[in-house]
Scaffold this motif. Structure first.
Motif, short mmCIF file in Angstrom:
data_model
loop_
_atom_site.label_atom_id
_atom_site.label_comp_id
_atom_site.label_asym_id
_atom_site.label_seq_id
_atom_site.Cartn_x
_atom_site.Cartn_y
_atom_site.Cartn_z
N PRO A 1 0.94 -1.16 -0.01
CA PRO A 1 -0.10 0.09 0.03
C PRO A 1 0.74 1.19 0.08
CG PRO A 1 -0.10 -1.25 2.06
CD PRO A 1 0.43 -2.10 1.11
N LEU A 2 2.10 1.29 0.56
CA LEU A 2 2.81 2.39 0.55
C LEU A 2 3.49 2.66 -0.89
CD1 LEU A 2 4.95 1.94 3.95
CD2 LEU A 2 3.24 3.61 3.39
N MET A 3 3.74 1.55 -1.68
CA MET A 3 4.01 1.85 -2.93
C MET A 3 2.94 2.34 -3.71
SD MET A 3 6.46 -1.67 -3.40
CE MET A 3 6.08 -1.62 -5.21
N GLU A 4 1.74 1.80 -3.58
CA GLU A 4 0.76 2.25 -4.15
C GLU A 4 0.40 3.71 -4.09
OE1 GLU A 4 -1.96 2.21 -7.10
OE2 GLU A 4 -0.73 0.55 -6.70
N LYS A 5 0.52 3.98 -2.73
CA LYS A 5 0.08 5.69 -2.44
C LYS A 5 1.17 6.29 -3.02
CE LYS A 5 -2.34 8.40 -0.19
NZ LYS A 5 -3.64 8.70 -0.50
N LEU A 6 2.31 6.05 -3.14
CA LEU A 6 3.18 6.87 -3.69
C LEU A 6 3.23 7.00 -5.31
CD1 LEU A 6 6.09 8.16 -3.16
CD2 LEU A 6 7.22 6.23 -3.74
N ARG A 7 2.88 6.08 -5.83
CA ARG A 7 2.41 6.18 -7.22
C ARG A 7 1.49 7.08 -7.48
NH1 ARG A 7 3.20 0.87 -11.16
NH2 ARG A 7 5.42 0.25 -10.51
N GLU A 8 0.04 6.67 -6.49
CA GLU A 8 -1.00 7.68 -6.84
C GLU A 8 -0.84 9.19 -6.35
OE1 GLU A 8 -3.86 6.12 -3.74
OE2 GLU A 8 -4.07 4.36 -5.20
N LYS A 9 0.28 9.29 -5.90
CA LYS A 9 0.87 10.92 -5.59
C LYS A 9 1.45 11.45 -6.80
CE LYS A 9 0.57 11.39 -0.59
NZ LYS A 9 1.14 11.72 0.53
N MET A 10 2.21 10.31 -7.51
CA MET A 10 3.10 10.85 -8.46
C MET A 10 2.27 10.94 -9.67
SD MET A 10 6.60 8.72 -7.46
CE MET A 10 7.59 9.38 -9.08
N ASN B 1 -1.17 10.32 -10.11
CA ASN B 1 -2.67 10.81 -9.71
C ASN B 1 -3.30 9.47 -9.67
OD1 ASN B 1 -2.06 13.59 -9.82
ND2 ASN B 1 -2.46 13.81 -12.07
N LYS B 2 -3.40 8.45 -10.65
CA LYS B 2 -4.25 7.47 -10.45
C LYS B 2 -3.41 6.48 -11.24
CE LYS B 2 -7.35 8.96 -14.31
NZ LYS B 2 -8.50 8.96 -14.73
N CYS B 3 -3.02 5.41 -10.50
CA CYS B 3 -2.18 4.28 -11.04
C CYS B 3 -2.50 2.91 -10.33
CB CYS B 3 -0.97 4.74 -11.12
SG CYS B 3 0.03 3.31 -12.05
N LEU B 4 -2.55 2.04 -10.95
CA LEU B 4 -2.61 0.60 -10.12
C LEU B 4 -1.33 -0.23 -10.32
CD1 LEU B 4 -6.19 -0.45 -11.49
CD2 LEU B 4 -5.61 0.88 -9.27
N ILE B 5 -0.94 -1.02 -9.35
CA ILE B 5 0.19 -1.65 -9.34
C ILE B 5 0.02 -2.99 -10.39
CG2 ILE B 5 1.76 -3.29 -8.12
CD1 ILE B 5 1.12 -1.73 -5.60
N ARG B 6 0.58 -2.96 -11.33
CA ARG B 6 0.61 -3.91 -12.43
C ARG B 6 1.82 -4.83 -12.88
NH1 ARG B 6 -3.68 -3.33 -11.21
NH2 ARG B 6 -5.51 -2.51 -12.56
N SER B 7 1.70 -5.79 -13.37
CA SER B 7 2.99 -6.61 -13.52
C SER B 7 3.43 -6.02 -15.00
CB SER B 7 2.50 -8.10 -14.02
OG SER B 7 1.53 -8.14 -14.92
N TYR B 8 4.73 -6.14 -15.35
CA TYR B 8 5.29 -5.52 -16.57
C TYR B 8 5.09 -4.04 -16.53
CZ TYR B 8 4.11 -10.33 -17.74
OH TYR B 8 3.99 -11.64 -17.82
N GLY B 9 4.74 -3.28 -15.30
CA GLY B 9 4.63 -1.99 -15.18
C GLY B 9 3.56 -1.23 -15.83
N LYS B 10 2.47 -2.07 -16.33
CA LYS B 10 1.50 -1.52 -17.31
C LYS B 10 0.36 -0.84 -16.15
CE LYS B 10 1.31 -5.14 -20.67
NZ LYS B 10 0.53 -6.24 -21.28
N ARG B 11 -0.29 0.24 -16.93
CA ARG B 11 -1.18 0.97 -16.34
C ARG B 11 -2.52 0.94 -16.81
NH1 ARG B 11 -0.35 7.51 -15.01
NH2 ARG B 11 -0.74 7.32 -17.30
N VAL B 12 -3.73 0.69 -16.21
CA VAL B 12 -4.91 0.49 -16.67
C VAL B 12 -5.93 1.40 -15.85
CG1 VAL B 12 -6.72 -0.83 -17.55
CG2 VAL B 12 -4.33 -1.87 -17.70
N CYS B 13 -6.54 2.39 -16.41
CA CYS B 13 -7.24 3.36 -15.68
C CYS B 13 -8.78 3.50 -16.49
CB CYS B 13 -6.54 4.68 -15.72
SG CYS B 13 -5.05 4.64 -14.73
N ASP B 14 -8.88 3.09 -17.56
CA ASP B 14 -9.90 3.10 -18.33
C ASP B 14 -10.80 1.77 -18.26
OD1 ASP B 14 -12.00 3.68 -20.12
OD2 ASP B 14 -10.96 3.59 -21.91
N GLU B 15 -12.00 1.94 -17.12
CA GLU B 15 -12.76 0.56 -17.11
C GLU B 15 -13.59 0.15 -18.12
OE1 GLU B 15 -16.52 -0.51 -14.37
OE2 GLU B 15 -15.56 1.54 -14.18
#
Length: 513
Positions: free
Chosen positions: A251-260, A262-276
């Protein structure tokens, strides 16, 4: 997502201290002496703890109508009363005035408290991780296998030089206080988080997997080290605390990413998916990173059954007795571990309980790792076949116990611990795959009702055989003969259970085709 990960960490902490009944073997012999109990009466107290599961449905109803933090506090309060009253009578030297019936009812109350904590953990894992439920449930419940180890570490640290009677009292004190303290700490964390649906959270789960595996390895090594006196108790305790706090890194890593970002989920291979909308296919499902449709906790073509229909099927009764002759027999052995160790002239009950707890942890995490792997490919694994596979070494372990040496005792205890933990974890998926997910809560409670039944039958059998040998030995049974017949009967039951599991596998093949 940071709050969702934080809720999972909260359930991990709750599960790590919830199995208060698992440390019963560590102080059962002293409790028998303090309360002047017979072996049969002592065994019935172990049954009383399991009998609390018969009323587990009450916690499920409460979780529907009450806030989860209230459900947590009710559960911890039940345990506080159940164990606390026993402790007060023992510490004031008024144990003789405590009637056996009253102790029995207090133990049932304490056993039921575990159901309340488990209910909250299941609800949080299922609702906060709708597309990774099996992983979330499996990871959190695996820590339940460490409960006895954690309690033993605390007792070894604080009461190491105390008498065996004082150590028995200390277990009751910890069972009374520790769950209440952890529930107060975790209650702000374990809440349902409303957030947009997301794909599989492989990166975060992978990190927690690694921490979990290292935690289990550390638990096994320190259990063996403490038995030989190689590790200071303070070092063991501090190390365990560090490993329990370690999952907070996610959760600390996730919170850091969200701050940096804005909106990001921890994903394998560094992927980010925000469009539901991009995650849903034409059937309303979700496709993970590997292109496999994810529909939730159990991705099988199960048939939905209610209780009335389920209990009329042959598969239910096969499964009921497979569980009874497998995991339940293993639990009965672990409940009697204190007396078994004492009858062999050893005083290392605490270290053996820690060993069984540590290996039970790995047993619980094994199906979770398997699910993590098969969820990424288009394979289905037969759960009854997995149960049969776990029961083979379990059967051999009971016959190995016929050898009256410490090595056989340690190997068998570790094997029974890991197999019992694995079967317990696998059973969650098995119930849903055989009888559907719609009525899963009620159906699974019916299945696990075999635990108190088996505990009563197989435990009392062992107690009566022990008592018979004790009468022939002037009231004090020592040596392998005390449980020799019990080991043979338990081994035969496991063998029968293995056969029944294979029959169930052959009947349910189409589910896994």
């Amino acid at each position: 997502m940071a709050l969702q990960w934080l809720s999972l960490v909260g359930t991990i902490w709750l599960q790590a201290i919830s199995a208060t009944n698992s440390n019963f073997p560590a102080y059962s012999s002293q409790l028998k002496l303090l309360l002047s109990l017979t072996q049969l009466q002592l065994n019935n107290l172990a049954f009383a703890s399991d009998a609390g599961k018969l009323f587990g449905f009450v916690s499920g109803i409460a979780a529907v109508y009450l806030p989860l933090w209230i459900v947590l506090l009710i559960g911890s309060a039940l345990g506080f009363v159940g164990y606390g009253v026993q402790y007060l009578f023992l510490i004031t030297n008024k144990a003789s005035s405590l009637s056996y019936t009253f102790v029995f009812l207090l133990t049932v109350l304490a056993g039921n408290s575990i159901c309340w904590l488990n209910t909250v953990c299941y609800v949080i894992a299922i609702q906060n991780f709708p597309f990774d439920r099996q992983l979330a449930v499996g990871l959190s419940t695996s820590y339940q296998g460490l409960s006895a180890k954690i309690y033993s570490d605390v007792v070894d640290l604080v009461f190491d030089s105390s008498s065996s009677i004082q150590r028995a009292r200390s277990y009751l004190l910890l069972n009374c206080i520790l769950p209440l303290v952890v529930c107060l700490i975790a209650s702000p964390l374990v809440r349902v988080i409303k957030s947009p649906r997301s794909r599989r959270l492989s990166g975060g789960f992978l990190v927690i997997f690694m921490i979990t595996i290292f935690t289990g390895t550390y638990a096994v090594i320190t259990s063996l080290g403490s038995r030989k006196g190689l590790c200071p108790t303070s070092v063991i305790f501090i190390g365990m605390c560090v490993f329990l706090v370690a999952p907070l890194v996610v959760p600390l890593m996730e919170k850091l990413r969200e701050k940096m970002e804005n909106k990001c989920l921890i994903r394998s291979y560094g992927k980010r998916v925000c469009d539901e909308s991009s995650m849903e296919n034409e059937n309303g499902g979700v496709v993970n990173e590997d292109g496999v449709k994810d529909e939730g906790l159990f991705v099988c073509d199960e048939e939905e059954m209610g209780v009335k229909v389920m209990i009329k099927t042959l598969n239910f009764w096969l499964y009921f007795f497979v569980y009874m002759f497998g995991a339940t027999v293993g639990m009965v052995y672990l409940n009697n571990l204190g007396q078994i160790v004492e009858s062999r002239g050893s005083s290392k009950t605490s270290s053996l309980v820690s060993l069984a707890s540590s290996f039970g942890f790995f047993g619980r995490i094994f199906p979770c790792l398997l699910d993590y792997h098969i969820s990424r490919v288009k394979y289905k694994v037969s759960r009854p076949a997995l149960i049969a596979l776990m029961m083979v070494p379990m059967t051999a372990s009971f016959f190995l116990l016929l050898n009256n040496n410490n090595l056989s005792l340690h190997i068998s205890t570790a094997t029974i611990g890991i197999c019992t933990g694995a079967i317990t974890s696998i059973s969650v998926s098995t119930t849903a795959e055989l009888f559907g997910t719609k009525n899963f809560g009620v159906n699974h409670n019916i299945v696990v009702s075999n635990i108190p039944i088996g505990s009563l039958l197989f435990g009392n059998m062992a107690a009566l055989l022990y008592h018979k040998e004790a009468l022939n030995d002037n009231g004090n049974c020592m040596g392998s003969k005390c449980y020799q017949t019990s080991f043979i009967i338990w081994g035969i039951l496991c063998f029968i259970g293995t056969f029944l599991a294979l029959v169930l596998h052959s009947r349910s093949k189409k589910t896994y085709t």
